[in-house]
Write a protein that holds these residues in place. Sequence first.
Motif, mmCIF file in Angstrom:
data_model
loop_
_atom_site.group_PDB
_atom_site.id
_atom_site.type_symbol
_atom_site.label_atom_id
_atom_site.label_comp_id
_atom_site.label_asym_id
_atom_site.label_seq_id
_atom_site.Cartn_x
_atom_site.Cartn_y
_atom_site.Cartn_z
ATOM 1 N N PRO A 30 3.570 3.895 -0.358
ATOM 2 C CA PRO A 30 2.263 3.708 -0.997
ATOM 3 C C PRO A 30 1.836 2.242 -1.085
ATOM 4 C CG PRO A 30 3.536 5.334 -2.199
ATOM 5 C CD PRO A 30 4.463 4.719 -1.182
ATOM 6 N N LYS A 31 2.812 1.339 -1.223
ATOM 7 C CA LYS A 31 2.487 -0.085 -1.322
ATOM 8 C C LYS A 31 1.884 -0.637 -0.027
ATOM 9 C CE LYS A 31 4.654 -2.947 -4.512
ATOM 10 N NZ LYS A 31 5.923 -3.418 -5.079
ATOM 11 N N LEU A 32 2.122 0.045 1.086
ATOM 12 C CA LEU A 32 1.556 -0.401 2.360
ATOM 13 C C LEU A 32 0.039 -0.220 2.374
ATOM 14 C CD1 LEU A 32 4.185 1.132 4.834
ATOM 15 C CD2 LEU A 32 3.974 -1.276 4.163
ATOM 16 N N ASN A 33 -0.445 0.735 1.589
ATOM 17 C CA ASN A 33 -1.888 0.981 1.449
ATOM 18 C C ASN A 33 -2.572 1.215 2.801
ATOM 19 O OD1 ASN A 33 -4.092 1.317 -0.231
ATOM 20 N ND2 ASN A 33 -4.720 -0.824 -0.124
ATOM 21 N N LEU A 34 -1.903 1.999 3.651
ATOM 22 C CA LEU A 34 -2.439 2.245 4.993
ATOM 23 C C LEU A 34 -3.623 3.206 4.941
ATOM 24 C CD1 LEU A 34 0.875 2.562 7.049
ATOM 25 C CD2 LEU A 34 -0.551 0.544 6.664
ATOM 26 N N ILE A 35 -4.471 3.104 5.954
ATOM 27 C CA ILE A 35 -5.617 4.005 6.059
ATOM 28 C C ILE A 35 -5.451 4.896 7.285
ATOM 29 C CG2 ILE A 35 -7.213 2.487 4.828
ATOM 30 C CD1 ILE A 35 -8.298 1.579 7.560
ATOM 31 N N GLY A 71 -2.594 15.236 5.024
ATOM 32 C CA GLY A 71 -1.761 14.500 5.971
ATOM 33 C C GLY A 71 -0.379 14.313 5.393
ATOM 34 N N ARG A 72 0.573 14.102 6.272
ATOM 35 C CA ARG A 72 1.958 13.923 5.834
ATOM 36 C C ARG A 72 2.194 12.454 5.546
ATOM 37 N NH1 ARG A 72 6.343 14.251 3.723
ATOM 38 N NH2 ARG A 72 8.195 15.286 4.537
ATOM 39 N N MET A 73 2.823 12.201 4.419
ATOM 40 C CA MET A 73 3.217 10.838 4.068
ATOM 41 C C MET A 73 4.734 10.717 4.198
ATOM 42 S SD MET A 73 0.406 9.046 3.359
ATOM 43 C CE MET A 73 0.997 7.693 2.324
ATOM 44 N N HIS A 74 5.343 10.003 3.302
ATOM 45 C CA HIS A 74 6.742 9.593 3.372
ATOM 46 C C HIS A 74 7.672 10.559 2.628
ATOM 47 C CE1 HIS A 74 4.801 8.347 -0.247
ATOM 48 N NE2 HIS A 74 5.966 8.114 -0.832
ATOM 49 N N GLY A 75 8.953 10.253 2.735
ATOM 50 C CA GLY A 75 9.960 10.944 1.937
ATOM 51 C C GLY A 75 10.072 12.415 2.306
ATOM 52 N N ARG A 76 10.769 13.136 1.459
ATOM 53 C CA ARG A 76 10.999 14.540 1.762
ATOM 54 C C ARG A 76 9.832 15.419 1.345
ATOM 55 N NH1 ARG A 76 15.367 16.841 3.437
ATOM 56 N NH2 ARG A 76 15.219 18.685 2.142
ATOM 57 N N ARG A 84 6.370 -5.820 5.673
ATOM 58 C CA ARG A 84 6.075 -6.829 4.647
ATOM 59 C C ARG A 84 7.111 -6.729 3.526
ATOM 60 N NH1 ARG A 84 0.157 -6.147 2.707
ATOM 61 N NH2 ARG A 84 -0.339 -7.185 4.676
ATOM 62 N N ASP A 85 7.688 -7.861 3.133
ATOM 63 C CA ASP A 85 8.798 -7.895 2.166
ATOM 64 C C ASP A 85 8.545 -7.058 0.909
ATOM 65 O OD1 ASP A 85 10.226 -9.513 3.819
ATOM 66 O OD2 ASP A 85 9.847 -11.373 2.725
ATOM 67 N N GLU A 86 7.353 -7.163 0.334
ATOM 68 C CA GLU A 86 7.076 -6.480 -0.933
ATOM 69 C C GLU A 86 7.175 -4.960 -0.806
ATOM 70 O OE1 GLU A 86 5.486 -9.258 0.585
ATOM 71 O OE2 GLU A 86 3.498 -8.813 -0.250
ATOM 72 N N ALA A 87 7.105 -4.449 0.407
ATOM 73 C CA ALA A 87 7.136 -2.998 0.582
ATOM 74 C C ALA A 87 8.522 -2.480 0.958
ATOM 75 C CB ALA A 87 6.112 -2.564 1.638
ATOM 76 N N VAL A 88 9.498 -3.375 1.000
ATOM 77 C CA VAL A 88 10.875 -2.951 1.315
ATOM 78 C C VAL A 88 11.634 -2.748 0.001
ATOM 79 C CG1 VAL A 88 13.030 -3.558 2.462
ATOM 80 C CG2 VAL A 88 10.838 -4.190 3.500
ATOM 81 N N LEU A 89 12.019 -1.503 -0.263
ATOM 82 C CA LEU A 89 12.715 -1.185 -1.512
ATOM 83 C C LEU A 89 14.207 -1.501 -1.399
ATOM 84 C CD1 LEU A 89 11.114 2.260 -2.444
ATOM 85 C CD2 LEU A 89 10.917 0.120 -3.725
ATOM 86 N N ASP A 90 14.799 -1.150 -0.249
ATOM 87 C CA ASP A 90 16.229 -1.361 -0.045
ATOM 88 C C ASP A 90 16.439 -1.495 1.470
ATOM 89 O OD1 ASP A 90 18.995 -1.045 0.424
ATOM 90 O OD2 ASP A 90 19.240 0.181 -1.376
#
Lengths: 214, 214
Positions: free
Chosen positions: A175-180, B181-186, A160-166
């Motif tokens: 975090p913006k994906l708000n996955l469960i 749980g493991r999330m993103h980034g380093r 989703r576009d809003e969750a792409v930083l670069d």
Amino acid sequence: MLFDFAGLSGLDRYKLLVATVVPRPIAWVVTVDEQGTLNAAPYSFFNALSGDPPIVAIGVGARAPRELKDTGRNIRATRQFVVCLVDEANAAAMNVTAVEFPPPVDEVAVAGLTTVASTRVRPPRIAESPVAIECELHTMIDLGPERSIVLGQVLAMHVRDEAVLDAAKCYIDTPKLNLIGRMHGRGWYARTTDRFEMPRIALEEWEARQKAAE
Amino acid sequence: MLFDFAGLSGLDRYKLLVATVVPRPIAWVVTVDEQGTLNAAPYSFFNALSGDPPIVAIGVGARAPRELKDTGRNIRATRQFVVCLVDEANAAAMNVTAVEFPPPVDEVAVAGLTTVASTRVRPPRIAESPVAIECELHTMIDLGPERSIVLGQVLAMHVRDEAVLDAAKCYIDTPKLNLIGRMHGRGWYARTTDRFEMPRIALEEWEARQKAAE
């Protein structure tokens, strides 16, 4: 407390694994059969297992011995699938697609969802999902008459576009994906809202810390 | 936003998968080499993939082509490993075992942890971990010179006494395990504290709801 798996029923083995190996990411798997009939169902025996080659794995079950549920049967027949990821806003819709509707019910329509054509595979993606991963079958490992493991090679990913930083650097605002994630029992889930950061320690940094402490 | 994996570097493919497929359960894998030297390291390309047979999967990497890191090398050589699960109290110790110490450093001792003998396999378990899963190698799938997938068959599971609700029924108090749980980034992780319940809907219940709504 020791649980010796040799002495346990299949159900008890399953209960122990799903109650301890948490939180599990959720694959909302979209497939089509040879006639193009759509199927969608959630699986939490799922994860990425390799970045390069890019491989995801899903454990799929059977309705009866040698008769895989629609997802596994369709992947075996067509060798293609789309893994959509599940955010909190789509939790209820995902749960509707988990109802054991008799075929050929279109769970996606019943759940009030819409689909968008994929770019590299025939099964579409769920438009409402924040991430969709287009896959082709890499390997299918049959564990027994009722269980198989699907290894999928990732061909493309939609975010989703809003969750792409670069986009050029492939930086995602996770975090913006708000996955469960899936937890225990017949219906417990965890949000990914309560987070903490603990950066990995480089060897040089560890050695410097040890020196400073002496 | 579309990411076509055919045009991406291996690092970018990895970055996209670890930033989206979350939250990932963490396997703190204990192995020994042929001489009995202990190794422990965390992996989040991990999940259960089948309840019966009870199978867990771990994606392991290489230090260099054809030279798997200690975990993969030891599992290939000895066919045995223990997956310990990670709670918040053990997060910092886990992170120490992830430091790229030159062999033959005993990461477990350096991290201030203790081990207890396993019941069915030679590698011990980490005493401080709330759940330990003793495994033997079921299948090793080589994806390429630098990546393999380990499928492990579960032989036994240890669960901290306080988290066992009913041993005979295999009921576990999952929230009490306080797993992360493991999330993103380093270095981002998620606690499993923010939960919600959404029970699976039986077909009869769905049909009754539809009838009531008409």
